[in-house]
Scaffold this motif. Structure first.
Motif, mmCIF file in Angstrom:
data_model
loop_
_atom_site.group_PDB
_atom_site.id
_atom_site.type_symbol
_atom_site.label_atom_id
_atom_site.label_comp_id
_atom_site.label_asym_id
_atom_site.label_seq_id
_atom_site.Cartn_x
_atom_site.Cartn_y
_atom_site.Cartn_z
ATOM 1 N N SER A 7 29.434 25.208 39.871
ATOM 2 C CA SER A 7 29.646 25.806 41.195
ATOM 3 C C SER A 7 28.948 25.010 42.292
ATOM 4 O O SER A 7 29.437 24.960 43.425
ATOM 5 N N LYS A 55 33.875 33.834 32.635
ATOM 6 C CA LYS A 55 33.145 32.747 33.285
ATOM 7 C C LYS A 55 34.102 31.750 33.924
ATOM 8 O O LYS A 55 33.921 31.338 35.084
ATOM 9 N N THR A 99 35.871 33.190 36.977
ATOM 10 C CA THR A 99 34.949 33.222 38.114
ATOM 11 C C THR A 99 34.845 31.845 38.754
ATOM 12 O O THR A 99 34.903 31.706 39.988
ATOM 13 N N LEU A 100 34.716 30.823 37.917
ATOM 14 C CA LEU A 100 34.612 29.452 38.436
ATOM 15 C C LEU A 100 35.920 28.986 39.066
ATOM 16 O O LEU A 100 35.902 28.228 40.045
ATOM 17 N N HIS A 108 38.059 30.830 40.663
ATOM 18 C CA HIS A 108 38.024 31.404 42.021
ATOM 19 C C HIS A 108 37.082 30.595 42.914
ATOM 20 O O HIS A 108 37.426 30.206 44.034
ATOM 21 N N ALA A 109 35.869 30.371 42.416
ATOM 22 C CA ALA A 109 34.825 29.755 43.246
ATOM 23 C C ALA A 109 35.225 28.356 43.693
ATOM 24 O O ALA A 109 34.803 27.892 44.758
ATOM 25 N N VAL A 143 38.058 39.879 35.637
ATOM 26 C CA VAL A 143 38.235 39.076 36.845
ATOM 27 C C VAL A 143 39.716 39.085 37.245
ATOM 28 O O VAL A 143 40.592 38.920 36.396
ATOM 29 N N ALA A 144 39.963 39.260 38.526
ATOM 30 C CA ALA A 144 41.332 39.221 39.040
ATOM 31 C C ALA A 144 41.895 37.805 38.858
ATOM 32 O O ALA A 144 41.148 36.836 38.753
ATOM 33 N N ASN A 199 34.798 36.751 45.576
ATOM 34 C CA ASN A 199 35.302 35.588 44.830
ATOM 35 C C ASN A 199 34.859 34.255 45.434
ATOM 36 O O ASN A 199 34.976 33.212 44.789
ATOM 37 N N LEU A 233 32.417 31.378 47.143
ATOM 38 C CA LEU A 233 31.032 30.884 47.194
ATOM 39 C C LEU A 233 30.461 30.969 48.600
ATOM 40 O O LEU A 233 29.261 31.201 48.775
ATOM 41 N N PRO A 272 37.590 44.331 39.963
ATOM 42 C CA PRO A 272 37.056 43.217 39.192
ATOM 43 C C PRO A 272 35.543 43.067 39.338
ATOM 44 O O PRO A 272 34.947 43.542 40.296
ATOM 45 N N ASN A 275 32.880 39.822 38.583
ATOM 46 C CA ASN A 275 32.803 38.404 38.186
ATOM 47 C C ASN A 275 31.456 38.064 37.572
ATOM 48 O O ASN A 275 30.457 38.744 37.804
ATOM 49 N N ASP A 276 31.445 36.974 36.813
ATOM 50 C CA ASP A 276 30.235 36.468 36.167
ATOM 51 C C ASP A 276 29.235 36.007 37.234
ATOM 52 O O ASP A 276 29.551 35.143 38.055
ATOM 53 N N SER A 323 24.169 28.201 40.658
ATOM 54 C CA SER A 323 23.781 26.840 41.061
ATOM 55 C C SER A 323 24.231 26.540 42.486
ATOM 56 O O SER A 323 23.565 25.778 43.192
#
Lengths: 457, 457
Positions: free
Chosen positions: A91, A119, A122-123, A125-126, A215-216, B35, B37, B82, B84-85, B91
């Motif tokens: 991230s 996990k 989530t990433l 999305h991020a 997670v969506a 969702n 960052l 939802p 999320n993790d 990080s």
């Protein structure tokens, strides 16, 4: 026919000494800073300057097998010990870049698929859809013993395990949430559409997972799928599942044969030949003249720790070549099938004398190496491209040095020839590589779309 | 006696609707952007402006129990689904901040301790020692079924599980690598000291883990340990292991009783009273006058979804209060022990009539709420401080609004009174909170230091 650009991936690992062992001792080598986010963010920004498609994190979940009877050599040479988790630094990389894909290796043994799928979503999305997953089984006995198993599973059984693992993940990523399930409608006070969020009720050999996914749907839903196995079971798994395969072949012609074979398996699995892209691993020694490049290659040879190169191979193939002087003839060591095939391979590279441990180390260090000026490197990459290779997974000697050199000196020449992209195309990593955010309907994961939606009478 | 400043933690979750249900529907509520960052980095920067010690991520690994017979209400109200993790966004937060601690909730059911310990060590390096772990067992039946279990483990057995889980992690964090094991000595070509990196060979009831740990010792080795359980087993676990406990008590006097009781358990476990700090959960409604604060509290009441507040409590305690009109008397619903104790609790808050579902929702929504001007809020926090509370876990109505308001309007008043720090002290999160990077020798984790070093003859 106009040539399509190659894709470029940086082949790295969250450790000091990944492939070219010993080079970390050079003063300009920054890879000892792997604990630091600055190190990775700086590299990622250089890669984006060069329009690299992906930063690809290899990984292990344990020590390589004993070398000379222990793991001492691995520790001394920083050979993938320590080795940090790549997924939790993604991230920070994503936040400081805009287009670079981030490929994370994760083994089916190390994390439950429910947690893993969450996990990754989530990433994804991020990062606005820039996550890829390198699917691996675990081939390290110490790795198995770190996770409660007495020994490795038999090879083909590991792929059956991977089959169920990806099935659970596909169900969560593709089937649990229908399109349009997330509403976030403030007026109506409806955050989600209950009719579109489903339990998956997976019951299999190794896993039982109720769901729903927590997670969506993320931009890519399923991350871009990498795979690297080259055994028959591995190639079949890749043919069914993978979108990118990391290969290491001695030259373009051998790559063509491997690619043709694997693409036949892809078609046999009901997919289209272009659904799987091939990334050849190469490392580059760049000079402004051939002479300078050759001199730098010699310096690289000097910087490489040959004993550690042998230790890496040794650990990877499960044959302990450790504890012998470097001039020991390979033929004097053991007599297993593994030894014999390696001896034959190295012997082909030397003539008129018995191949030694040193030869094995040298061969490993020069494996997949391309030495030259930006122009001759471009010539060589044209040959790989013509053989059907889609991308190059760029191995490093130093970080960020190897990538900075490639980005600032080689990429511009490749761009001039149409061999490297000048600008990113917009969108997710899958969109950039394949033209669409989501897996195509013919991929097995797509079978779970709508699979858990109750049928209305 | 000069007063010590309170610590401040932001109590958040990687979801839309965490504690104060329904407020996400307000136009100024940014929590629907979980969702992204950007959302979290922006919040983290605000918290650092206010010298918050920690951003604390709660988490779940499944749905709450059925409400009105299904999970529909949770989906409609975005109530932790939802979800999320939290660990993989840490990080990005770490890279964009310098002093804020990052506390991540992780359940012993969701990840194997070898993988978890590696992830946390990687993050502790990446953040220069700012990671905390909120140790939880899983209390959600759907969570258990997401990870292959038919049902929840019995309560006390969950804490025995947690005991073994932290033991494995302590061995990896504290015992596997001795001090000075990582050399990175370029001159001698020695990356690590083999004599100082040990397998742990853990063999227990649930886990067998060989080791060594794959990550070199991070700044804190063991992350700062949070815990929130309030049962006798939970309090004993916290007394043995935790450095910070999250509590929710109705007022300072009740907090004092709880803290005194738990500190006795801390001492009985061989630790010092100050080894465990207590963070009270509170949410704040701030006005420039009392009248404005009261008006805003009324608006908050209007924004809260009472039915969702009841659904959250319902799911948490395992009693289905769903499917009834809000004016249904609580006494008309079921007759389990869980219902009876809740009815008694709510009935105390209303007089002269039977408590209803609406009363339950209102009580939940106003629980731990402090309404006032910055000055009266400071008065109230002085009382909590005097009762022995070490820190406040600040619950939000909106993100980032609730924190921005607190940081810009309340914190300066608290700083003037010595109730909040003006500047960060240097170093890791443990150094900031307790004065040293590492756990003290009297903590059970410290027993593993040197425990795997071979004894020399």
């Amino acid at each position: 026919m106009s040539i399509r650009p190659l894709h470029f991936s940086a082949f790295v690992m969250n450790t000091t000494s990944h492939i070219l062992q010993g080079v970390w001792r050079r003063p300009e080598a920054g890879q000892t800073n792997f604990n630091s986010l600055d190190h990775w963010v700086e590299l990622a920004k250089i890669l984006e300057r060069g329009r690299f498609d992906v930063i690809f994190f290899a990984d292990v979940i344990g020590l390589y097998g004993d070398y000379g009877g222990s793991y001492e050599k691995y520790v001394h040479s920083g050979l993938q010990i320590p080795s940090n988790d790549p997924s939790v630094i993604a991230s920070a990389i994503a936040y400081n870049t805009t287009d670079l894909g981030i490929a994370i290796t994760s083994s089916v043994i190390q994390e439950h698929p429910f947690n893993f799928a969450r996990k990754i979503s989530t990433l994804d999305h991020a990062s606005h859809g820039r996550i890829a997953w390198n699917i691996v089984t675990n081939a390290l006995a110490n790795g198995a013993r770190n996770f409660g198993y007495d020994e490795l599973e038999e090879h083909d059984e590991r792929y059956r395990w991977a089959d169920e693992y990806v099935d659970v993940a596909y169900k969560l990523w593709e089937g649990s949430w229908d399109d349009g399930a997330l509403l976030q409608d403030r007026e109506r006070g409806l955050h989600g559409d209950y009719a579109k969020i489903h339990k998956i009720n997976h019951v299999g050999t190794r896993y039982r997972v109720e769901g729903p996914h927590l997670v969506a749907p993320s931009p890519q839903r399923t991350p871009v799928l990498f795979q690297a196995g080259s055994s028959p079971a591995g190639r079949d798994f890749a043919a069914r599942n993978a979108e990118a395969q990391f290969i290491i072949t001695p030259g373009p012609e051998q790559a063509r044969v491997l690619i043709d074979d694997t693409r036949r398996r892809v078609v046999a699995a009901g997919r289209e030949p272009g659904d799987l892209k091939f990334f050849q691993g190469l490392h580059f020694v760049v000079g402004s003249t051939e002479a300078e490049a050759q001199r730098k290659a010699g310096e690289l040879d000097d910087a490489i720790d040959l004993d550690a190169m042998v230790a890496h191979l040794s650990g990877a193939v499960g044959v302990d070549f450790g504890g012998y002087p470097l001039d020991t003839p390979l033929g004097d060591i053991g007599h297993t099938d593994g030894v014999r095939s390696i001896v034959d391979w190295v012997q082909q590279s030397v003539s008129g004398r018995a191949a030694t441990i040193r030869d094995l180390g040298l061969l490993q260090g020069r494996n997949s190496r391309v030495v030259g000026t930006p122009e001759t490197i471009a010539d060589r990459l044209e040959q790989w491209r013509a053989a059907g290779v889609d991308g190059i997974n760029v191995v490093n000697a130093t970080i960020p040095g190897s990538y900075a050199e490639f980005v600032y000196h080689v990429i511009p020449v490749l761009q001039d020839r149409g061999l490297a992209q000048r600008e990113y195309s917009p969108g997710t990593t899958r969109k950039k590589l394949f033209g669409s955010d989501l897996l195509p309907e013919r991929h097995p994961a797509a079978a779970y779309r709508g699979a858990f939606t109750p049928v209305r009478a």
